[in-house]
Design a protein around this motif. Structure first.
Motif, PDB file in Angstrom:
ATOM      1  N   LEU A 124      -1.306  -0.126  -1.720  1.00 36.13           N
ATOM      2  CA  LEU A 124      -0.911  -1.419  -0.876  1.00 36.13           C
ATOM      3  C   LEU A 124      -1.414  -1.424   0.911  1.00 36.13           C
ATOM      4  O   LEU A 124      -2.632  -2.115   1.420  1.00 36.13           O
ATOM      5  CB  LEU A 124       0.451  -1.653  -0.620  1.00 36.13           C
ATOM      6  N   GLU A 125      -1.725   0.323   0.814  1.00 36.75           N
ATOM      7  CA  GLU A 125      -2.263   0.728   2.155  1.00 36.75           C
ATOM      8  C   GLU A 125      -3.685   1.339   2.135  1.00 36.75           C
ATOM      9  O   GLU A 125      -3.956  -0.047   2.906  1.00 36.75           O
ATOM     10  CB  GLU A 125      -1.485   1.684   3.206  1.00 36.75           C
ATOM     11  N   ASP A 159       4.120   2.975  -0.098  1.00 41.29           N
ATOM     12  CA  ASP A 159       2.843   2.924  -1.110  1.00 41.29           C
ATOM     13  C   ASP A 159       1.372   2.230  -1.037  1.00 41.29           C
ATOM     14  O   ASP A 159       0.726   2.184  -0.190  1.00 41.29           O
ATOM     15  CB  ASP A 159       2.803   0.902  -1.717  1.00 41.29           C
ATOM     16  N   PHE A 194       6.812  -9.176   3.393  1.00 43.84           N
ATOM     17  CA  PHE A 194       5.589  -7.988   2.983  1.00 43.84           C
ATOM     18  C   PHE A 194       6.316  -6.364   4.094  1.00 43.84           C
ATOM     19  O   PHE A 194       6.385  -6.650   4.911  1.00 43.84           O
ATOM     20  CB  PHE A 194       3.859  -8.581   3.228  1.00 43.84           C
ATOM     21  N   ARG A 221       7.330   1.115   6.062  1.00 44.92           N
ATOM     22  CA  ARG A 221       8.405   0.085   5.253  1.00 44.92           C
ATOM     23  C   ARG A 221       9.130  -1.195   5.902  1.00 44.92           C
ATOM     24  O   ARG A 221       9.649  -1.819   5.796  1.00 44.92           O
ATOM     25  CB  ARG A 221       8.540   0.028   4.148  1.00 44.92           C
ATOM     26  N   TYR A 247      -5.789  -5.625  -3.657  1.00 46.87           N
ATOM     27  CA  TYR A 247      -4.796  -4.621  -4.413  1.00 46.87           C
ATOM     28  C   TYR A 247      -5.449  -4.759  -5.555  1.00 46.87           C
ATOM     29  O   TYR A 247      -5.641  -3.576  -5.910  1.00 46.87           O
ATOM     30  CB  TYR A 247      -4.099  -5.593  -4.576  1.00 46.87           C
ATOM     31  N   LEU A 294      -5.917 -10.452   0.015  1.00 44.94           N
ATOM     32  CA  LEU A 294      -4.951  -9.125  -0.178  1.00 44.94           C
ATOM     33  C   LEU A 294      -4.815  -8.824  -1.850  1.00 44.94           C
ATOM     34  O   LEU A 294      -4.760  -7.858  -1.918  1.00 44.94           O
ATOM     35  CB  LEU A 294      -3.753  -9.306   0.288  1.00 44.94           C
ATOM     36  N   TYR A 295      -4.981 -10.017  -2.139  1.00 41.90           N
ATOM     37  CA  TYR A 295      -4.680  -9.947  -4.062  1.00 41.90           C
ATOM     38  C   TYR A 295      -6.069  -9.200  -4.831  1.00 41.90           C
ATOM     39  O   TYR A 295      -5.585  -7.943  -5.324  1.00 41.90           O
ATOM     40  CB  TYR A 295      -4.605 -11.379  -4.450  1.00 41.90           C
TER      41      TYR A 295
END
Length: 500
Positions: free
Chosen positions: A379-380, A376, A349, A206, A156, A152-153
């Motif tokens: 993020l999406e 966000d 999260f 969210r 992103y 994920l990092y």
């Protein structure tokens, strides 16, 4: 203009405490202190202040610092400067009630208590009980160490490094969500949940609580009848009550909500919405069987109520493949389906979704802009990459295997170590064991005692109702290793007086 005696002014300003090392400019500290004296009525409107040289001497400051404070307050409208006459508190300021030396400081502390009335409600008392202990048999949280956090990092970060800055960061996007995310999520839900939807059927939110709140704001009117199972999820109930709905409870048994009781209720009153967690009922973890599911859908069609399907842990079912959601069999457009990725990553999260008919999603997207202009989108889009390359699916399969092993180990520990004091059914899915304790055990006292030993458990209060008390709590096993589970059960055993 009012005149304040020089000795009084000297005393007032001499009492000001300034802290040069606190990180805030000294002239701003002085300005704030002077505003406080004015607001308290200790320097009246029109009152003359000491000159900058005199005040600098009183406070042992550089004269320039005092001058900057005066200039700041003149700009804000607190002070007026007249050439040849001096600096005064602005005449136009309303005269406050003079500050009395005998007043209690608690009554004047606006940072702790507001000056206006707060209208509280009992349903707001069920807040979050944060887990701060080393060990935890929690409400069913996942293990973050199993989440694809590194992936994920990277995803992103990749979004931040790409071009088209204005397109990505320079303006607002759609309230529904990032187009890339909606496209990926739609394909993912169609494949895993048996849905047959398009992007126009999905709204990014969210998390589940936001989804609930949007539905309450957009579809519930004061006085509407909302039905939920007892026991149920207090956070959902609070949202319905806060919207002004009349919350009606129906019993829950080994097969989930009793649909017969719901039908009788519908025959007697107009129901607007039914809240259900059919895959694993919260908090008991039981699954709603197919006959009840089909009857529930039929009742919604016949009586015209909305079904809010909260599918909070779809991906974690151990006995067989997960049962497809109600939404997959809904042919009348009565179901609003809600899910999130909190169980894939962690409760921290916040990324979820609502699925419903196109006109419902369009309406709720408009309502969403009143609360949150958009989610966000960075993020999406990162999440879309993980859905498209299969990272999420692989992570869920790995976690499912680990959680099944921990469930079996934990249930064996409960059976052998707490024999005769607890009863439970091995859950077919989910991340907790609904555990019923012997009635002689005080759960509130037990929770407090084990917390002193570094273990968190619920005290059971969120699951008690005037008409229901199974003397049970949810003991989450997924977020703990086997060693931690063994240590936790050992603490429970000693606290319950079972240790040899």
């Amino acid at each position: 203009m009012d005149k304040v005696d020089s000795p009084i002014l000297h005393s007032l300003f001499a009492g000001i405490t300034l802290r040069p090392q606190c990180g805030k400019a000294v002239y701003l500290q002085l300005a704030e202190a002077m505003v406080t004296l004015i607001q308290q009525g200790r320097i009246p409107a029109g009152g003359r202040l000491p000159g900058s040289r005199e005040l600098a001497g009183i406070l042992r400051l550089n004269r320039l610092t005092v001058t900057k404070a005066f200039q700041e307050l003149e700009m804000q409208g607190w002070l007026e400067s007249h050439i040849g006459r001096g600096t005064f508190v602005a005449v136009s300021l309303p005269q406050p009630k003079p500050w009395a030396l005998g007043e209690g400081t608690a009554e004047r502390d606006s940072l702790r208590r507001a000056g206006f009335e707060l209208r509280g409600a009992e349903y707001l008392q069920h807040g979050v009980d944060p887990v701060t202990t080393r060990l935890h048999l929690d409400d069913g949280f996942p293990d973050p160490s199993l989440a694809p956090l590194k992936e994920l990092y990277r995803a992103y970060r990749a979004q931040l490094d790409r071009g088209d800055l204005y397109g990505r960061f320079g303006s607002y996007g759609l309230a529904n969500g990032s187009g890339r995310f909606l496209d990926s999520l739609t394909r993912y839900l169609n494949l895993t949940r048996g849905l047959n939807i398009t992007e126009r059927n999905v709204l990014s939110v969210r998390g589940t609580v936001m989804g609930l709140n949007l539905v309450c704001n957009g579809l519930i009117q004061p006085g509407d009848m909302v039905v939920a199972g007892i026991p149920g999820w207090r956070r959902a109930e609070a949202n319905f009550q806060h919207a002004g709905a009349q919350l009606l409870g129906i019993p829950v048994d080994g097969g989930g909500i009793q649909v017969d009781a719901l039908e009788q209720l519908c025959q007697a009153t107009k129901v607007r919405l039914v809240y259900v967690t059919p895959h694993h009922h919260y908090p008991t973890t039981v699954s709603l069987p197919m006959d009840r599911r089909l009857r529930l859908l039929d009742l919604a069609h016949r009586y015209g109520f909305v079904i809010f399907e909260d599918d909070y842990d779809f991906d974690y079912h151990y006995k067989h493949r997960p049962i497809l959601p109600l939404a997959s069999a809904d042919e009348a457009g009565m179901v609003i389906y809600c899910g999130s990725f909190s169980k894939t990553f962690s409760p921290a999260f916040r990324l979820g979704y609502l699925v419903a008919s196109e006109n419902v999603i369009a309406h709720l997207a408009k309502v969403r802009t009143l609360l949150d202009r958009q989610g966000d989108h960075i993020l999406e889009r990162a999440m879309a990459e993980l859905l498209d390359d299969g990272t999420i699916q692989r992570s869920q399969r790995k976690a499912l295997s680990v959680y099944r092993e921990r469930r079996d180990y934990f249930c064996d520990l409960l059976t052998t170590e707490l024999a005769g004091q607890v009863e439970f059914d091995v859950p077919e899915g989910g991340l907790t064991v609904w555990t019923r304790f012997d009635r002689h055990i005080d759960l509130i006292q037990l929770a407090a005692e084990v917390r002193k030993k570094g273990l968190y458990i619920s005290d059971g209060m969120p699951h008690r109702y005037p008409t229901y008390d199974a003397h049970a709590i949810r003991l989450g096993f997924a977020s703990s290793t086997k060693d931690a589970l063994e240590e936790s059960v050992g603490i429970l055993k000693r606290a319950m007086g079972l240790a040899g």
